[in-house]
Design a protein around this motif. Structure first.
Motif, short mmCIF file in Angstrom:
data_model
loop_
_atom_site.label_atom_id
_atom_site.label_comp_id
_atom_site.label_asym_id
_atom_site.label_seq_id
_atom_site.Cartn_x
_atom_site.Cartn_y
_atom_site.Cartn_z
N ARG A 58 29.51 -22.04 -7.91
CA ARG A 58 28.84 -22.54 -6.70
C ARG A 58 29.76 -23.45 -5.90
O ARG A 58 29.85 -23.35 -4.67
CB ARG A 58 27.56 -23.29 -7.08
CG ARG A 58 26.75 -23.76 -5.87
CD ARG A 58 25.83 -24.90 -6.24
NE ARG A 58 26.56 -26.07 -6.69
CZ ARG A 58 27.18 -26.92 -5.88
NH1 ARG A 58 27.17 -26.72 -4.57
NH2 ARG A 58 27.83 -27.96 -6.37
N LEU A 59 30.47 -24.33 -6.60
CA LEU A 59 31.36 -25.27 -5.91
C LEU A 59 32.53 -24.55 -5.26
O LEU A 59 32.92 -24.87 -4.12
CB LEU A 59 31.87 -26.33 -6.89
CG LEU A 59 32.75 -27.43 -6.30
CD1 LEU A 59 32.00 -28.21 -5.22
CD2 LEU A 59 33.23 -28.38 -7.40
N LEU A 64 35.23 -22.47 -0.38
CA LEU A 64 35.70 -21.32 0.40
C LEU A 64 35.03 -21.29 1.78
O LEU A 64 35.68 -20.96 2.78
CB LEU A 64 35.42 -20.03 -0.36
CG LEU A 64 35.84 -18.72 0.33
CD1 LEU A 64 37.31 -18.76 0.74
CD2 LEU A 64 35.57 -17.53 -0.60
N ALA A 65 33.76 -21.63 1.83
CA ALA A 65 33.07 -21.67 3.13
C ALA A 65 33.75 -22.67 4.07
O ALA A 65 33.97 -22.37 5.25
CB ALA A 65 31.60 -22.03 2.93
N TRP A 66 34.09 -23.83 3.57
CA TRP A 66 34.76 -24.84 4.40
C TRP A 66 36.17 -24.40 4.76
O TRP A 66 36.66 -24.66 5.87
CB TRP A 66 34.79 -26.19 3.68
CG TRP A 66 33.53 -26.95 3.86
CD1 TRP A 66 32.51 -27.11 2.96
CD2 TRP A 66 33.12 -27.64 5.05
NE1 TRP A 66 31.49 -27.85 3.51
CE2 TRP A 66 31.84 -28.20 4.80
CE3 TRP A 66 33.69 -27.83 6.30
CZ2 TRP A 66 31.15 -28.95 5.76
CZ3 TRP A 66 33.01 -28.58 7.25
CH2 TRP A 66 31.75 -29.12 6.97
N ARG A 80 28.52 -19.67 5.79
CA ARG A 80 27.60 -19.43 4.67
C ARG A 80 26.67 -18.26 4.97
O ARG A 80 26.34 -17.46 4.08
CB ARG A 80 26.78 -20.69 4.39
CG ARG A 80 27.57 -21.88 3.90
CD ARG A 80 26.65 -22.99 3.45
NE ARG A 80 27.35 -24.25 3.25
CZ ARG A 80 27.27 -25.30 4.07
NH1 ARG A 80 26.50 -25.23 5.16
NH2 ARG A 80 27.94 -26.40 3.82
N ALA A 81 26.26 -18.14 6.22
CA ALA A 81 25.39 -17.03 6.62
C ALA A 81 26.12 -15.70 6.49
O ALA A 81 25.52 -14.69 6.09
CB ALA A 81 24.89 -17.23 8.04
N TRP A 82 27.40 -15.68 6.82
CA TRP A 82 28.19 -14.45 6.65
C TRP A 82 28.34 -14.10 5.18
O TRP A 82 28.28 -12.93 4.80
CB TRP A 82 29.54 -14.60 7.32
CG TRP A 82 29.48 -14.55 8.82
CD1 TRP A 82 28.63 -13.81 9.58
CD2 TRP A 82 30.31 -15.28 9.72
NE1 TRP A 82 28.89 -14.02 10.92
CE2 TRP A 82 29.91 -14.92 11.04
CE3 TRP A 82 31.35 -16.20 9.58
CZ2 TRP A 82 30.52 -15.44 12.18
CZ3 TRP A 82 31.95 -16.72 10.72
CH2 TRP A 82 31.54 -16.34 12.00
N THR A 262 37.69 -20.46 -8.15
CA THR A 262 37.35 -20.74 -9.55
C THR A 262 36.32 -19.71 -9.99
O THR A 262 35.17 -19.74 -9.54
CB THR A 262 36.76 -22.15 -9.71
OG1 THR A 262 37.68 -23.11 -9.21
CG2 THR A 262 36.48 -22.44 -11.18
N PRO A 263 36.72 -18.77 -10.85
CA PRO A 263 35.77 -17.75 -11.30
C PRO A 263 34.67 -18.35 -12.17
O PRO A 263 34.90 -19.31 -12.93
CB PRO A 263 36.64 -16.79 -12.13
CG PRO A 263 38.03 -17.03 -11.64
CD PRO A 263 38.09 -18.49 -11.32
#
Length: 277
Positions: A58-59, A64-66, A80-82, A262-263
């Motif tokens: 999640r982190l 990645l979004a940022w 995040r919507a994409w 981070t997997p």
């Protein structure tokens, strides 16, 4: 003397390393046990032998979004919507599952669809709306499907684009050979350097994901320069192994940032995305 004072006193003596050893050993043992359990589970439940697939923590997904938001100058909520848009594409998910299960190489592939950092590729294409994307290195074509899906969404919003996928293996890209994804994908078989030289239209977004040697990565970025459209963006899937794109960005007057994934629930430490713009 209470326990806290005793520990502090020992910490100031030559006995400190000996006293700390059991605690250090316990921490290492817990870490190694987790890695061993994860590795053993993967060995008996996965078929993959390279190009591993997994979900992100999640982190890591939030980071990645940022990363995409900053490099593409897009609101992080939109990024995040994409991500969610790709996650919710059940048609593509079912296609990948079915195509994987029936492929000749199904013995070396997992049916479960896990995009990992490729959700970042998707969001970059959605944000940049490129008319022409070029990727080197295709393998099964999972990344090609992700890029094509983003291009199809862009086209539906009035911003059409195409993907040129380059790979030296004639069997590569079997996941991206079905409609509608194949409708926006041009699969070119051959050496990536020669194929880049033969490109006949400007490139808005370039992704290196082929031979990961330093020399070859550098050659691809050097060769693509003459083919780039104004304001083009460069990506590398090799950023955790080399500084080739960072060096190229500095030499050509671009900005550069790197992200390392981070997997979740996987022994592999993960790859990353480097972006120069």
């Amino acid at each position: 003397m209470d326990a806290t004072k005793l520990r502090r006193a020992i910490a100031r003596t030559p006995l400190a390393p000996v006293a700390a050893f059991p605690k250090r050993l316990a921490r290492v043992a817990r870490h190694d046990a987790t890695v061993l359990r994860t590795s053993a589970r993967w060995l008996f439940t996965s078929r993959e032998h390279h190009n591993y697939t997994y979900d992100l923590t999640r982190l890591s997904r939030e980071h990645l979004a940022w990363f995409v938001a900053v490099t593409c100058d897009a609101p992080v909520a939109q990024v995040r919507a994409w991500f969610a848009e790709l996650d919710g594409d059940e048609k593509m998910r079912r296609h990948i599952e079915t195509a994987t299960a029936t492929a000749a190489r199904r013995g070396l592939a997992d049916r479960q669809v896990r995009y990992a950092r490729r959700i970042g590729w998707y969001a970059v294409v959605r944000a940049r709306r490129p008319a022409h994307v070029v990727e080197t290195g295709v393998d099964k074509g999972l990344g090609s499907c992700v890029l094509a899906a983003a291009l199809l969404r862009n086209a539906a919003e009035g911003h059409p684009g195409r993907l040129t996928s380059l790979d030296i293996n004639p069997e590569a890209g079997y996941l991206a050979r079905a409609t509608p994804w194949a409708d926006v994908v041009d699969l070119v078989v051959g050496d990536s350097i020669a194929s880049i030289r033969a490109l006949d239209r400007p490139v808005d977004l370039f992704l290196h994901d082929s031979d990961h040697s330093r020399a070859h990565e550098r050659s691809e970025f050097d060769e693509i320069e003459a083919k780039l459209a104004p304001g083009a963006m460069l990506l590398t899937d090799n950023v955790t192994a080399t500084d080739v794109l960072a060096t190229h960005a500095e030499r050509t007057g671009r900005r550069f940032l790197a992200y390392r994934e981070t997997p979740a629930r996987h022994w592999y430490p993960g790859d990353g995305i480097g972006i120069a713009w």
